[in-house]
Design a protein around this motif. Structure first.
Motif, PDB file in Angstrom:
ATOM      1  N   LEU A 212     -12.128  51.084 -15.529  1.00  0.00           N
ATOM      2  CA  LEU A 212     -10.661  52.011 -15.613  1.00  0.00           C
ATOM      3  C   LEU A 212     -10.903  53.006 -17.100  1.00  0.00           C
ATOM      4  O   LEU A 212      -9.798  54.181 -17.245  1.00  0.00           O
ATOM      5  CB  LEU A 212     -10.191  50.688 -16.261  1.00  0.00           C
ATOM      6  N   VAL A 213     -11.166  52.781 -17.766  1.00  0.00           N
ATOM      7  CA  VAL A 213     -11.736  53.534 -19.612  1.00  0.00           C
ATOM      8  C   VAL A 213     -12.222  55.273 -19.035  1.00  0.00           C
ATOM      9  O   VAL A 213     -11.571  55.375 -19.473  1.00  0.00           O
ATOM     10  CB  VAL A 213     -12.905  52.653 -20.548  1.00  0.00           C
ATOM     11  N   GLY A 214     -13.134  54.584 -18.479  1.00  0.00           N
ATOM     12  CA  GLY A 214     -13.936  56.093 -17.897  1.00  0.00           C
ATOM     13  C   GLY A 214     -12.774  57.207 -17.137  1.00  0.00           C
ATOM     14  O   GLY A 214     -12.879  58.072 -17.315  1.00  0.00           O
ATOM     15  N   ILE A 215     -12.362  56.356 -16.150  1.00  0.00           N
ATOM     16  CA  ILE A 215     -11.209  56.650 -14.973  1.00  0.00           C
ATOM     17  C   ILE A 215      -9.740  57.960 -16.817  1.00  0.00           C
ATOM     18  O   ILE A 215      -9.567  58.725 -16.419  1.00  0.00           O
ATOM     19  CB  ILE A 215     -10.820  56.009 -14.427  1.00  0.00           C
ATOM     20  N   ALA A 216      -9.757  56.628 -17.127  1.00  0.00           N
ATOM     21  CA  ALA A 216      -8.900  57.499 -18.104  1.00  0.00           C
ATOM     22  C   ALA A 216      -9.130  58.223 -19.179  1.00  0.00           C
ATOM     23  O   ALA A 216      -8.092  59.224 -19.462  1.00  0.00           O
ATOM     24  CB  ALA A 216      -7.944  55.865 -19.022  1.00  0.00           C
ATOM     25  N   ILE A 217     -10.172  58.341 -19.195  1.00  0.00           N
ATOM     26  CA  ILE A 217     -10.754  59.838 -19.932  1.00  0.00           C
ATOM     27  C   ILE A 217     -10.782  60.989 -19.733  1.00  0.00           C
ATOM     28  O   ILE A 217     -10.107  61.716 -19.558  1.00  0.00           O
ATOM     29  CB  ILE A 217     -12.189  59.441 -20.441  1.00  0.00           C
ATOM     30  N   VAL A 218     -10.468  60.961 -18.394  1.00  0.00           N
ATOM     31  CA  VAL A 218      -9.438  61.678 -17.454  1.00  0.00           C
ATOM     32  C   VAL A 218      -8.612  61.927 -16.928  1.00  0.00           C
ATOM     33  O   VAL A 218      -7.994  62.911 -17.227  1.00  0.00           O
ATOM     34  CB  VAL A 218     -11.196  61.983 -15.557  1.00  0.00           C
ATOM     35  N   SER A 219      -7.944  60.997 -16.257  1.00  0.00           N
ATOM     36  CA  SER A 219      -6.807  60.672 -16.150  1.00  0.00           C
ATOM     37  C   SER A 219      -5.989  59.851 -16.281  1.00  0.00           C
ATOM     38  O   SER A 219      -6.336  59.046 -15.832  1.00  0.00           O
ATOM     39  CB  SER A 219      -6.521  61.543 -14.604  1.00  0.00           C
ATOM     40  N   LEU A 220      -5.015  59.182 -17.094  1.00  0.00           N
ATOM     41  CA  LEU A 220      -4.177  58.621 -17.413  1.00  0.00           C
ATOM     42  C   LEU A 220      -3.569  58.060 -15.680  1.00  0.00           C
ATOM     43  O   LEU A 220      -3.425  56.743 -15.322  1.00  0.00           O
ATOM     44  CB  LEU A 220      -3.144  58.616 -18.464  1.00  0.00           C
ATOM     45  N   ARG A 221      -2.904  58.929 -14.734  1.00  0.00           N
ATOM     46  CA  ARG A 221      -2.777  58.790 -13.484  1.00  0.00           C
ATOM     47  C   ARG A 221      -3.320  58.298 -12.823  1.00  0.00           C
ATOM     48  O   ARG A 221      -3.055  57.349 -11.868  1.00  0.00           O
ATOM     49  CB  ARG A 221      -1.860  59.930 -13.077  1.00  0.00           C
ATOM     50  N   GLY A 222      -4.807  58.521 -12.732  1.00  0.00           N
ATOM     51  CA  GLY A 222      -5.911  58.257 -12.397  1.00  0.00           C
ATOM     52  C   GLY A 222      -6.256  56.665 -12.428  1.00  0.00           C
ATOM     53  O   GLY A 222      -6.384  55.732 -11.607  1.00  0.00           O
ATOM     54  N   ALA A 223      -6.227  55.752 -13.790  1.00  0.00           N
ATOM     55  CA  ALA A 223      -6.219  55.002 -14.076  1.00  0.00           C
ATOM     56  C   ALA A 223      -5.019  53.933 -13.695  1.00  0.00           C
ATOM     57  O   ALA A 223      -5.121  53.075 -13.575  1.00  0.00           O
ATOM     58  CB  ALA A 223      -6.027  55.161 -15.452  1.00  0.00           C
ATOM     59  N   LEU A 224      -3.655  54.713 -13.916  1.00  0.00           N
ATOM     60  CA  LEU A 224      -2.644  54.337 -13.199  1.00  0.00           C
ATOM     61  C   LEU A 224      -2.823  53.205 -11.788  1.00  0.00           C
ATOM     62  O   LEU A 224      -2.643  52.649 -10.790  1.00  0.00           O
ATOM     63  CB  LEU A 224      -1.529  54.783 -13.700  1.00  0.00           C
TER      64      LEU A 224
END
Length: 319
Positions: free
Chosen positions: A200-212
């Motif tokens: 989730l941290v790795g995804i959030a680095i690219v996009s908060l929407r993606g992490a959500l």
């Protein structure tokens, strides 16, 4: 984030491509994110991390040797299926020296299958996504019956008739977080809370929407199976969550315009992915094969095809 893009651009091309290939498992074309994902896999288990590394390198090198699109190779698109192939085979088959050769061959085949499916699906503007990984692993898991050097591992269930569900019940509230984190980690076969958090941290680095969207998929994979009365142990392990995680990310972030409407469509797709997974699991049980990420692939394809017929959602862009 800008700092991650700067690091991505500064890396030597071979490392950048490999790490991007790992990152593309969660639709993230970012070497920093891919590095975090790979590090998380090694934390979860040395064998899984090593198998993923061998897989991503083998599939990427195969694409280069076979002369596939350099732009696609640079984006890591020929790496993520190989990344999944390695841990999958190590999870479901007994470990042996020959298994490493098996991983290399399967990873190479995943790139060939991806190139073929990209050509087939391109006119429809729909991505192949993880379907090459699914088709390749299914073939290699069934092929072990013909080879004396390979045997099925204890995690891979033997062929049989589907049985009545047991151990049904709602999860205690105190383990919801564990189940959610494991649901994200199970995308790469990691039964670990730490691995799920790092993903989730790795995804959030690219996009908060993606992490959500990923978190939303994990929540769907927790609540919907409980409402339908699925096995409690399977829910706690995140086995109903990893497919909705990918589905909601694909529909709600990557392939449709990121709006409130696409988020609502992603939620519906995530719910139906749980049902699709249950149905496919019963369908595949007689031949002893796991569903892998095929429920995600099937639902994503249907929703992206349908989105092209709707006035509310823009057409997807193949990736």
């Amino acid at each position: 984030m800008d700092w991650s893009l700067k690091i991505d651009a500064a890396l030597p091309r071979p490392l950048r491509i490999i790490f991007r290939g790992v990152g593309q498992v969660f639709f993230c074309c970012n070497a920093v994110t891919g590095f975090i994902f790979l590090l998380a896999l090694f934390i979860g288990g040395l064998a899984a991390g090593a198998a993923a590394t061998v897989g991503v390198i083998s599939s990427t090198m195969a694409a280069h040797v076979l002369g596939f699109s350099e732009d696609d190779i640079d984006a890591g698109l020929y790496g993520f299926n190989g990344t999944l192939v390695g841990p999958c085979l190590f999870l479901f088959l007994e470990h042996s020296p020959q298994l490493w050769l098996y991983v290399v061959l399967a990873s190479i085949l995943s790139s060939v299958v991806l190139a073929a499916l990209m050509r087939i699906l391109h006119p429809y503007n729909v991505p192949a996504s993880t379907s090459p990984f699914v088709l390749t692993c299914w073939m290699f898991l069934v092929a072990v019956y013909a080879f004396d050097s390979f045997t099925r591992g204890p995690i891979l269930p033997p062929p049989g008739i589907p049985t009545i569900v047991t151990g049904v019940g709602a999860l205690p509230a105190e383990i919801w977080f564990i189940a959610l984190a494991k649901g994200v980690g199970e995308v790469m076969f990691a039964d670990s809370v730490i691995v799920g958090i790092l993903f989730l941290v790795g995804i959030a680095i690219v996009s908060l929407r993606g992490a959500l969207m990923a978190v939303g998929g994990a929540v769907v994979g927790l609540i919907v199976p409980m409402l339908f009365g699925a096995n409690q142990n399977a829910i706690e392990m995140g086995l109903y969550a990893f497919n909705p995680v990918l589905t909601m990310m694909a529909v709600g972030w990557v392939f449709l315009k990121p709006t409130g409407r696409s988020a609502a469509l992603a939620l519906l797709a995530g719910i139906l992915t749980v049902v699709c997974q249950a149905g496919l699991a019963s369908f595949l049980t007689p031949i002893g094969l796991p569903t892998l990420t095929f429920p995600f692939v099937l639902v994503m394809w249907m929703f992206l095809f349908a989105a092209g017929m709707s006035k509310y959602w823009s057409a997807p862009s193949a990736k």
